[in-house]
Enzyme design. Structure first.
Site, mmCIF file in Angstrom:
data_model
loop_
_atom_site.group_PDB
_atom_site.id
_atom_site.type_symbol
_atom_site.label_atom_id
_atom_site.label_comp_id
_atom_site.label_asym_id
_atom_site.label_seq_id
_atom_site.Cartn_x
_atom_site.Cartn_y
_atom_site.Cartn_z
ATOM 1 N N TYR A 126 -9.920 3.312 14.859
ATOM 2 C CA TYR A 126 -9.332 2.646 13.695
ATOM 3 C C TYR A 126 -9.496 3.446 12.403
ATOM 4 O O TYR A 126 -8.722 3.289 11.472
ATOM 5 C CB TYR A 126 -9.975 1.266 13.485
ATOM 6 N N THR A 127 -10.533 4.258 12.307
ATOM 7 C CA THR A 127 -10.854 4.946 11.041
ATOM 8 C C THR A 127 -10.221 6.323 10.989
ATOM 9 O O THR A 127 -9.841 6.897 12.026
ATOM 10 C CB THR A 127 -12.376 5.063 10.872
#
Length: 791
Positions: A118-119
């Site tokens: 996600y990052t």
């Protein structure tokens, strides 16, 4: 099948453990002094650089560099790699983050990281500086664990990462801890060292004030920091900054910074626990109102509660004041070494000098090669028609290249360059441009040659550029908090009446007076601690305690610093509170009341000697460092200590004798004296107490070991000269036991009578009045009386 080697298991375990230890030290936990990085950080940064995740490019999913670093360079799990990547991006951990980040990379309170799918991340500008010129042969390379490609041994490391960002690590039997610092200050110190190689660490401290933690706050021990920079070991005491906000009915203590690596969540829990335990009173609520714009940690106080004492206790009891330890161990040429500030700077400069020399040599060689080619091209352009004719009549490029080499005295590279020239470059203007390019390269080569001869000026330019580009103002304040004198310390102490109990085992505790309730005489009392009580006195938390050892040394201690206990709880060792020698033991104690008007300290020894010395000789000592209080003769020890003016005093003995004389009969002497005779003792007798007479209407309360007690009028004792035998005030026997305690009392007083098994608090009115020879009534059951004090 291979040969089986037999070896003792002890030898195998030892060798395996040594191999493991070396691996942890050199490949995981301890950073290299050259570029300031641990292997995992170095591999992550190089992979991101190699893949082109630059600051001016778009962000990429963190899964990309994590997977690449694991697959190419780092033989460990993805969680450790991702954790290290996030650490390099955290602005509350790194003073100058090396990685730019999108998404949840944790929090200063220990929050969980978002999954790496996600990052997103990329190199920061500072991170790119760590890899500047890596493609110009500026570092050595080694084969990665995959045996497929190479990885750098060290990065060029243009930013002094170890000094400005710090790090911590725990290896086998070894650890390191480097504090973050301000880049501007560090670069000034580096530039100074570059120009003054013989300088000392003390010279560098004019630039480096101290740590500059990314979380701000205040370091309060400026004078101690010098030790850390001189030796590589030391400490910085950090305090949270605060403001006091005044509401209509109460005050708020608002902390605007929190010490480095301290979690606000944990802080909330710890302060709440202190309130539950009664160590902090007056706090109504604790709130964390922090936002992305800054810290706002709120302590809400009760109505009428002063903020200053609470702040003082919060610093003392919680992590709002925290110690950061310096342990500057780093790998130098792969070997761990403890380094001081100058050594760290010298290693950085040495590494940068090697980088700049290798880069300059690379550029110099490249310029020389280009000049060589241009010289060949210009030679061909001088006779371009014949050159073209020669090439046209040649059967192949190989034949043409050989012909050019032979006819025009060229080497293979020059001849190949001539053959590769486009026809458009044969124009007259192109020849001028080639000549200009060659002339510029000659000038550049001359400049590079000067750098190779002495790179100092070039290094200084680079260091100044780094300072001007990335340097900023200090975040953390550095002060030297004044050493608190007793009155200043008392200012932040809440006054509370209490009883201090000292035991024969050398422990001490204080018990709030409010916890005692009076009982009728002849009761069993309440259970005492297992250790036998030796001394009890009434005092206040704002007063100081004088503790006297068996060697006649006095130590001072603020009563508030004595741990709180209950009647049955164990105390804390006195030796842990004052700097008492190993072969010393506490003998007795007395309290110095803050508002006392006493002039002297009066000592009485068990052998009947008395000595008085001016009180001011004892007040000016440091609180925990002992001073000589009295010179004790061999075989003698202290019986009691009290404060007096010029009043009369009463000495009592264990065999029931008492003498009353005026304290002016004793000549005041200095501290290191033994004293004069106060009472002439019979054989086998010894003094148990000394009592200054404050009020002539008081009575003398006397108590025997077996729990009996009485009171008699002061008029029963006639005033004598010191040195007499005195009068019999109690008839001791086998059934009563010797006298163990006496006190001067009035009817309104309450007495705490402490026994070996229990203690009882009784009203002075309940102590029966008898004559001198009487033994009195039973005061406490089933317990031998050890001491008596008014509460």
């Amino acid at each position: 099948m291979g040969e089986i080697l037999k070896t003792p298991i002890v030898n195998e375990v030892e060798q395996s453990f040594l191999d493991y230890s070396l691996s942890v030290i050199t490949d995981r936990a301890i950073p290299s002094a050259e570029d300031g990085l641990k292997p995992v950080a170095r591999r992550i940064l190089y992979d991101m650089f190699d893949k082109g995740y630059f600051n001016n490019k778009k962000f990429v999913k963190c899964a990309q560099p994590v997977g690449d670093a694991m697959g190419r360079f780092h033989p460990h799990g993805d969680s450790s790699i991702y954790g290290a990547l996030c650490l390099l991006s955290q602005p509350w951990t790194m003073r100058y983050p090396l990685i730019s980040f999108h998404g949840n990379n944790g929090s200063r309170d220990g929050g969980e990281l978002a999954a790496y799918r996600y990052t997103e991340c990329k190199l920061s500008k500072v991170g790119e500086e760590m890899l500047a010129d890596i493609k110009k042969n500026t570092c050595d390379w080694q084969l990665a664990y995959t045996d497929v490609e190479n990885e750098p041994v060290y990065l060029p490391g243009r930013i002094p990462h170890l000094l400005v960002n710090g790090t911590t690590g725990i290896a086998v039997a070894m650890a390191c801890s480097f504090a973050p610092h301000n880049l501007t200050e560090i670069m000034d110190a580096i530039i100074y060292t570059l120009r003054n190689s013989e300088c000392k660490v003390e010279d560098l401290l004019q630039f480096v004030q101290g740590p500059d933690f990314p979380t701000g706050g205040t370091v309060i021990n400026k004078d101690e920091l010098k030790t850390a920079y001189l030796t590589g070991k030391g400490r910085a005491r950090m305090r949270a900054d605060y403001v006091i906000e005044h509401e209509k009915t109460h005050d708020l203590i608002v902390f605007t910074t929190i010490p480095y690596k301290v979690s606000k969540d944990t802080l909330c829990e710890d302060i709440d626990k202190l309130c539950e335990e009664g160590k902090l009173n007056g706090i109504v609520a604790i709130r964390d109102e922090s936002t992305k714009d800054g810290v706002r940690f709120v302590i809400e106080l009760d109505k009428g509660v002063s903020a200053q004492p609470i702040i003082s206790k919060l610093y003392k009891l919680s992590r709002l004041e925290e110690t950061y330890s310096f342990n500057q161990v780093a790998l130098v040429n792969k070997k761990p070494k403890l380094l001081n500030l100058k050594q760290l700077i010298e290693i950085y400069i040495s590494h940068q000098k090697d980088v700049i020399l290798r880069k300059t040599k690379y550029e110099y060689d490249k310029a020389q090669a280009r000049i060589h080619i241009l010289n060949g091209i210009l030679k061909a352009l001088e006779d371009i028609d014949n050159v073209i004719a020669l090439i046209k009549k040649s059967e192949s490029a190989v034949v043409a290249r050989q012909a050019l080499m032979t006819q025009y005295n060229l080497d293979e590279d020059q001849a190949k360059a001539i053959l590769d020239i486009k026809l458009s470059r044969l124009a007259r203007l192109e020849k001028v441009e080639i000549q200009e390019e060659r002339d510029n390269l000659i000038k550049e080569s001359e400049r590079l040659a000067l750098i190779l001869k002495d790179p100092t000026d070039e290094l200084e330019k680079i260091f100044i550029t780094i300072k001007n580009t990335y340097g900023d103002a200090r975040i953390t304040k550095i002060i030297q908090a004044p050493v608190e004198k007793e009155d200043k310390e008392i200012e932040y102490v809440e006054p509370e009446k209490c009883v201090v109990v000292m035991t024969e085992g050398g422990t001490i505790k204080r018990i709030p007076t409010a916890s005692y309730r009076t009982q009728k005489k002849n009761g069993k009392g309440i259970k005492s601690q297992e250790d036998i009580t030796s001394c009890v006195l009434r005092t206040n938390t704002i007063d100081s305690l004088m503790i006297f050892s068996n060697k006649g040394v006095m130590y001072r201690l603020l009563v508030d610093n004595i741990p709180v206990g209950t009647n049955s709880s164990q105390g804390q060792s006195i030796k842990s509170l004052v700097n008492m020698a190993l072969d010393e033991n506490p003998e007795t104690m007395y309290s110095i009341y803050r508002d006392t008007d006493a002039k002297y300290v009066l000592f009485t020894t068990k052998n009947g000697l008395v000595k008085k010395t001016a009180l001011e000789e004892y007040i000016n000592t440091k609180k925990k460092t002992g001073i000589v209080a009295i010179s004790l003769r061999e075989g003698d020890s202290l019986a009691s200590v009290c404060l007096i003016k010029d009043e009369s005093i009463v000495l009592t003995t264990k065999n029931g004798m008492g003498i009353k004389f005026n304290s002016t009969d004793i000549t005041a002497t200095s501290r290191a004296t033994a004293g004069v005779k106060g009472i002439n003792l019979n054989e086998g007798d010894e003094v148990i107490s000394t009592m200054p007479i404050r009020h002539d209407t008081d009575s003398i309360a006397v108590f025997s070991e077996n729990g009996l007690g009485k009171k008699l009028s002061l008029n029963e004792l006639t005033l004598q000269k010191r040195g007499g035998k005195g009068l019999n005030i109690y008839k001791t026997s086998g059934s009563t036991g010797p006298l163990t305690a006496t006190a001067l009392i009035a009817d309104e007083d309450n007495l705490l009578i402490t026994g070996d098994k229990a203690s009882i608090c009784v009203s002075a009115k309940d102590i029966p009045a008898f004559g001198r020879i009487s033994v009195g009534n039973q005061i406490i059951k089933s317990s031998k009386i050890k001491s008596v004090t008014k509460v």
